[in-house]
Design a protein around this motif. Structure first.
Motif, PDB file in Angstrom:
ATOM      1  N   ILE A   1      18.207 -16.077  -2.713  1.00  0.00           N
ATOM      2  CA  ILE A   1      17.101 -16.516  -3.579  1.00  0.00           C
ATOM      3  C   ILE A   1      16.595 -15.336  -4.403  1.00  0.00           C
ATOM      4  O   ILE A   1      16.300 -15.451  -5.593  1.00  0.00           O
ATOM      5  N   HIS A   2      16.514 -14.151  -3.772  1.00  0.00           N
ATOM      6  CA  HIS A   2      16.021 -12.961  -4.478  1.00  0.00           C
ATOM      7  C   HIS A   2      17.082 -12.369  -5.405  1.00  0.00           C
ATOM      8  O   HIS A   2      16.750 -11.854  -6.479  1.00  0.00           O
ATOM      9  N   ALA A   3      18.345 -12.446  -4.991  1.00  0.00           N
ATOM     10  CA  ALA A   3      19.427 -11.982  -5.870  1.00  0.00           C
ATOM     11  C   ALA A   3      19.371 -12.739  -7.197  1.00  0.00           C
ATOM     12  O   ALA A   3      19.523 -12.149  -8.274  1.00  0.00           O
ATOM     13  N   ASN A   4      19.098 -14.030  -7.113  1.00  0.00           N
ATOM     14  CA  ASN A   4      19.001 -14.854  -8.317  1.00  0.00           C
ATOM     15  C   ASN A   4      17.749 -14.523  -9.125  1.00  0.00           C
ATOM     16  O   ASN A   4      17.795 -14.464 -10.361  1.00  0.00           O
ATOM     17  N   LEU A   5      16.637 -14.281  -8.454  1.00  0.00           N
ATOM     18  CA  LEU A   5      15.409 -13.891  -9.167  1.00  0.00           C
ATOM     19  C   LEU A   5      15.617 -12.566  -9.896  1.00  0.00           C
ATOM     20  O   LEU A   5      15.131 -12.373 -11.007  1.00  0.00           O
ATOM     21  N   PHE A   6      16.347 -11.675  -9.262  1.00  0.00           N
ATOM     22  CA  PHE A   6      16.628 -10.371  -9.880  1.00  0.00           C
ATOM     23  C   PHE A   6      17.556 -10.535 -11.082  1.00  0.00           C
ATOM     24  O   PHE A   6      17.261 -10.061 -12.181  1.00  0.00           O
ATOM     25  N   GLU A   7      18.665 -11.238 -10.871  1.00  0.00           N
ATOM     26  CA  GLU A   7      19.664 -11.363 -11.940  1.00  0.00           C
ATOM     27  C   GLU A   7      19.110 -12.132 -13.143  1.00  0.00           C
ATOM     28  O   GLU A   7      19.394 -11.802 -14.290  1.00  0.00           O
ATOM     29  N   SER A   8      18.307 -13.158 -12.870  1.00  0.00           N
ATOM     30  CA  SER A   8      17.749 -13.986 -13.950  1.00  0.00           C
ATOM     31  C   SER A   8      16.575 -13.314 -14.656  1.00  0.00           C
ATOM     32  O   SER A   8      16.155 -13.747 -15.729  1.00  0.00           O
ATOM     33  N   GLY A   9      16.015 -12.277 -14.046  1.00  0.00           N
ATOM     34  CA  GLY A   9      14.851 -11.618 -14.620  1.00  0.00           C
ATOM     35  C   GLY A   9      13.527 -12.270 -14.254  1.00  0.00           C
ATOM     36  O   GLY A   9      12.463 -11.806 -14.656  1.00  0.00           O
ATOM     37  N   ARG A  10      13.585 -13.372 -13.494  1.00  0.00           N
ATOM     38  CA  ARG A  10      12.330 -14.043 -13.088  1.00  0.00           C
ATOM     39  C   ARG A  10      11.518 -13.145 -12.156  1.00  0.00           C
ATOM     40  O   ARG A  10      10.294 -13.143 -12.184  1.00  0.00           O
ATOM     41  N   GLY A  11      12.198 -12.380 -11.314  1.00  0.00           N
ATOM     42  CA  GLY A  11      11.513 -11.442 -10.427  1.00  0.00           C
ATOM     43  C   GLY A  11      11.585 -10.033 -10.986  1.00  0.00           C
ATOM     44  O   GLY A  11      12.579  -9.648 -11.606  1.00  0.00           O
ATOM     45  N   THR A  12      10.515  -9.275 -10.793  1.00  0.00           N
ATOM     46  CA  THR A  12      10.510  -7.853 -11.152  1.00  0.00           C
ATOM     47  C   THR A  12      10.712  -7.064  -9.870  1.00  0.00           C
ATOM     48  O   THR A  12       9.917  -7.195  -8.930  1.00  0.00           O
ATOM     49  N   PHE A  13      11.784  -6.282  -9.819  1.00  0.00           N
ATOM     50  CA  PHE A  13      12.116  -5.554  -8.585  1.00  0.00           C
ATOM     51  C   PHE A  13      11.767  -4.078  -8.738  1.00  0.00           C
ATOM     52  O   PHE A  13      12.304  -3.388  -9.600  1.00  0.00           O
ATOM     53  N   LEU A  14      10.830  -3.629  -7.902  1.00  0.00           N
ATOM     54  CA  LEU A  14      10.396  -2.234  -7.878  1.00  0.00           C
ATOM     55  C   LEU A  14      10.710  -1.667  -6.496  1.00  0.00           C
ATOM     56  O   LEU A  14      11.187  -2.388  -5.621  1.00  0.00           O
ATOM     57  N   ASN A  15      10.433  -0.402  -6.293  1.00  0.00           N
ATOM     58  CA  ASN A  15      10.669   0.161  -4.964  1.00  0.00           C
ATOM     59  C   ASN A  15       9.660   1.255  -4.660  1.00  0.00           C
ATOM     60  O   ASN A  15       9.025   1.804  -5.557  1.00  0.00           O
ATOM     61  N   ALA A  16       9.505   1.535  -3.372  1.00  0.00           N
ATOM     62  CA  ALA A  16       8.588   2.580  -2.914  1.00  0.00           C
ATOM     63  C   ALA A  16       9.286   3.408  -1.841  1.00  0.00           C
ATOM     64  O   ALA A  16      10.029   2.871  -1.019  1.00  0.00           O
ATOM     65  N   THR A  17       9.044   4.700  -1.865  1.00  0.00           N
ATOM     66  CA  THR A  17       9.655   5.597  -0.880  1.00  0.00           C
ATOM     67  C   THR A  17       8.888   5.549   0.444  1.00  0.00           C
ATOM     68  O   THR A  17       7.774   5.009   0.517  1.00  0.00           O
ATOM     69  N   ASP A  18       9.488   6.144   1.452  1.00  0.00           N
ATOM     70  CA  ASP A  18       8.816   6.280   2.756  1.00  0.00           C
ATOM     71  C   ASP A  18       7.426   6.889   2.584  1.00  0.00           C
ATOM     72  O   ASP A  18       6.439   6.380   3.115  1.00  0.00           O
ATOM     73  N   ASP A  19       7.370   8.003   1.851  1.00  0.00           N
ATOM     74  CA  ASP A  19       6.098   8.719   1.690  1.00  0.00           C
ATOM     75  C   ASP A  19       5.067   7.874   0.961  1.00  0.00           C
ATOM     76  O   ASP A  19       3.883   7.852   1.332  1.00  0.00           O
ATOM     77  N   GLU A  20       5.509   7.172  -0.071  1.00  0.00           N
ATOM     78  CA  GLU A  20       4.573   6.313  -0.824  1.00  0.00           C
ATOM     79  C   GLU A  20       4.032   5.196   0.056  1.00  0.00           C
ATOM     80  O   GLU A  20       2.839   4.865   0.004  1.00  0.00           O
ATOM     81  N   ALA A  21       4.900   4.623   0.896  1.00  0.00           N
ATOM     82  CA  ALA A  21       4.467   3.553   1.806  1.00  0.00           C
ATOM     83  C   ALA A  21       3.473   4.089   2.839  1.00  0.00           C
ATOM     84  O   ALA A  21       2.461   3.446   3.138  1.00  0.00           O
ATOM     85  N   LEU A  22       3.751   5.264   3.382  1.00  0.00           N
ATOM     86  CA  LEU A  22       2.840   5.872   4.362  1.00  0.00           C
ATOM     87  C   LEU A  22       1.480   6.162   3.734  1.00  0.00           C
ATOM     88  O   LEU A  22       0.431   5.863   4.318  1.00  0.00           O
ATOM     89  N   GLN A  23       1.482   6.697   2.524  1.00  0.00           N
ATOM     90  CA  GLN A  23       0.215   6.965   1.834  1.00  0.00           C
ATOM     91  C   GLN A  23      -0.557   5.679   1.587  1.00  0.00           C
ATOM     92  O   GLN A  23      -1.776   5.626   1.764  1.00  0.00           O
ATOM     93  N   ALA A  24       0.155   4.615   1.200  1.00  0.00           N
ATOM     94  CA  ALA A  24      -0.497   3.323   0.942  1.00  0.00           C
ATOM     95  C   ALA A  24      -1.085   2.733   2.219  1.00  0.00           C
ATOM     96  O   ALA A  24      -2.162   2.122   2.197  1.00  0.00           O
ATOM     97  N   ALA A  25      -0.389   2.923   3.345  1.00  0.00           N
ATOM     98  CA  ALA A  25      -0.898   2.425   4.632  1.00  0.00           C
ATOM     99  C   ALA A  25      -2.225   3.097   4.976  1.00  0.00           C
ATOM    100  O   ALA A  25      -3.191   2.436   5.386  1.00  0.00           O
ATOM    101  N   PHE A  26      -2.277   4.416   4.799  1.00  0.00           N
ATOM    102  CA  PHE A  26      -3.511   5.146   5.107  1.00  0.00           C
ATOM    103  C   PHE A  26      -4.611   4.820   4.103  1.00  0.00           C
ATOM    104  O   PHE A  26      -5.790   4.751   4.465  1.00  0.00           O
ATOM    105  N   GLU A  27      -4.218   4.590   2.849  1.00  0.00           N
ATOM    106  CA  GLU A  27      -5.213   4.235   1.838  1.00  0.00           C
ATOM    107  C   GLU A  27      -5.896   2.904   2.175  1.00  0.00           C
ATOM    108  O   GLU A  27      -7.128   2.798   2.136  1.00  0.00           O
ATOM    109  N   LEU A  28      -5.096   1.894   2.530  1.00  0.00           N
ATOM    110  CA  LEU A  28      -5.686   0.591   2.869  1.00  0.00           C
ATOM    111  C   LEU A  28      -6.580   0.712   4.099  1.00  0.00           C
ATOM    112  O   LEU A  28      -7.672   0.152   4.149  1.00  0.00           O
ATOM    113  N   THR A  29      -6.110   1.482   5.076  1.00  0.00           N
ATOM    114  CA  THR A  29      -6.875   1.664   6.312  1.00  0.00           C
ATOM    115  C   THR A  29      -8.231   2.313   6.015  1.00  0.00           C
ATOM    116  O   THR A  29      -9.269   1.853   6.493  1.00  0.00           O
TER     117      THR A  29
END
Length: 397
Positions: free
Chosen positions: A316-344
């Motif tokens: 389902i996501h492969a199709n969203l990506f290929e069709s352009g309906r979904g916007t696919f971004l990414n986050a690194t380990d460090d960015e995810a850890l920082q975001a976890a502490f920020e929300l907390t």
């Protein structure tokens, strides 16, 4: 019919299908012939919705996070899947599938798990329904998610270590499929994401669609309109994202943002950003986008979060990506850890590492003050406390 939903042959665009050993054909065909009849029946809906309400604790809140909203200059809502019984969105799917398994007369349930949340949710419903439960989990994940392993065992499940390959989610899935081939008659394979052969991706997406169904009426209640400007969700296999996107697939003014795990960085060789690194191939019974080398061998993914450490995405996501309906971004380990502490620190909510990847891209978006953004907070952070404590200690040195 929606162009983003599965077609009658089990495909989303060019992705999907059922690429399975002949021995499993009767099982998959039995499920394909029956899953829609079962799900759409009044008896199933009555029991499913009763259990979601009284056992799981739905509807989960849609929380306008005031401090996060102020920081990023938009109206940021958190869909609180972390408040479900068992601590994540996974239980929406396991409750539904266990009812289907019972209807099909299956007595033995197998599952794969990465972060352990699906394993816990499967063990939970097996305990509830008094069915045998075997959970396959990578040896690496067993070590890094030990609280969830303890929960599964306490719930009566047998936890089997996958010791091949990278000893993570992909390998646990391989072991589960091998077991299914050896015990096809009495076994029901309760898949935890929108992956696997048709009809699993569609079935899991339908069961998780309760998330976007609730977002619609909750937003209407709070803002006067059903549609946000964007929905953000993390994607490994992608069931929480499929559920959060489901009722918005055809509302093209709603931006669907999928966030993958970049690990140490997309180009480091230590990543799980499938849409950026992958090519079309077949994994675990379906045609999708997956990470592979020049010879078509699957390459090992890496992420600090066990639930996103998977070399493919659901069709389902492969199709969203290929069709352009979904916007696919990414986050690194460090960015995810920082975001976890920020929300907390900002909201007093400790998120799962998986969900933290979704939070991590708020700062990368061009947000306007009137924008309404929904982040699917797919799980809570109890299982990741050891990682968080280590990060905190390193940060404070």
């Amino acid at each position: 019919m929606s162009k983003f939903q599965v077609d009658e042959n089990g495909y989303y665009g060019q992705f999907g299908g059922a690429y399975i050993p002949e021995l499993l054909y009767p099982n998959v065909k039995e499920l394909e012939d029956n899953y829609l009849k079962i799900i759409e029946s009044d008896a199933f809906q009555k029991e499913y919705l009763y259990l979601l309400k009284q056992y799981v604790g739905r509807p989960t809140p849609l929380y306008l996070a005031p401090n996060l909203s102020e920081k990023y200059g938009a109206h940021i809502y958190l869909k609180r899947e972390d408040l479900n019984h068992t601590g994540a969105h996974k239980v929406n799917n396991t409750i539904g599938q266990i009812l289907i398994a019972k209807k099909l007369g299956k007595k033995r349930i197998i599952a794969e798990t990465g972060a352990g949340q699906h394993g816990v949710a499967t063990a939970t419903v097996c305990a509830l329904m008094n069915l045998e439960c075997i959970v396959f989990m990578g040896e690496v994940d067993i070590k890094r998610q030990s609280p969830n392993v303890a929960r599964m065992k306490m719930l009566g499940a047998t936890v089997v270590a996958a010791t091949s390959g990278s000893k993570t989610l992909k390998d646990a899935t391989n072991e589960a499929i091998r077991d299914w081939i050896q015990h096809p008659e009495e076994t029901y394979y309760l898949i935890g994401s929108v992956v696997g052969p048709h009809p699993y991706p569609d079935m899991v997406a339908r069961l998780q669609a309760i998330i976007s169904e609730e977002i619609k009426w909750q937003l209407k209640e709070q803002t006067g309109k059903e549609n946000p400007d964007a929905i953000i969700a993390c994607v490994g296999g992608g069931s929480n994202a499929a559920g959060a996107f489901y009722h918005y697939l055809d509302d093209e003014e709603v931006k669907l943002i999928a966030v993958e795990a970049a690990g140490l960085g997309v180009d480091t060789g230590e990543s799980a950003a499938t849409s950026q690194l992958g090519q079309v191939g077949v994994i675990h019974g379906s045609k999708t986008i997956l990470m592979q080398d020049e010879y078509g061998q699957i390459t090992e993914p890496y992420s600090i979060s066990a639930g996103l450490d998977y070399p493919g995405v659901g069709p389902i996501h492969a199709n969203l990506f290929e069709s352009g309906r979904g916007t696919f971004l990414n986050a690194t380990d460090d960015e995810a850890l920082q975001a976890a502490f920020e929300l907390t620190e900002l909201e007093g909510i400790i998120p799962a590492l998986e969900s933290s990847h979704a939070l991590a891209i708020l700062g990368k978006l061009d947000l306007k003050k009137d924008d309404v953004i929904v982040v699917n907070l797919s799980g809570r952070g109890d299982k990741d406390m050891e990682t968080y404590i280590n990060y905190l200690e390193a940060r404070n040195k």
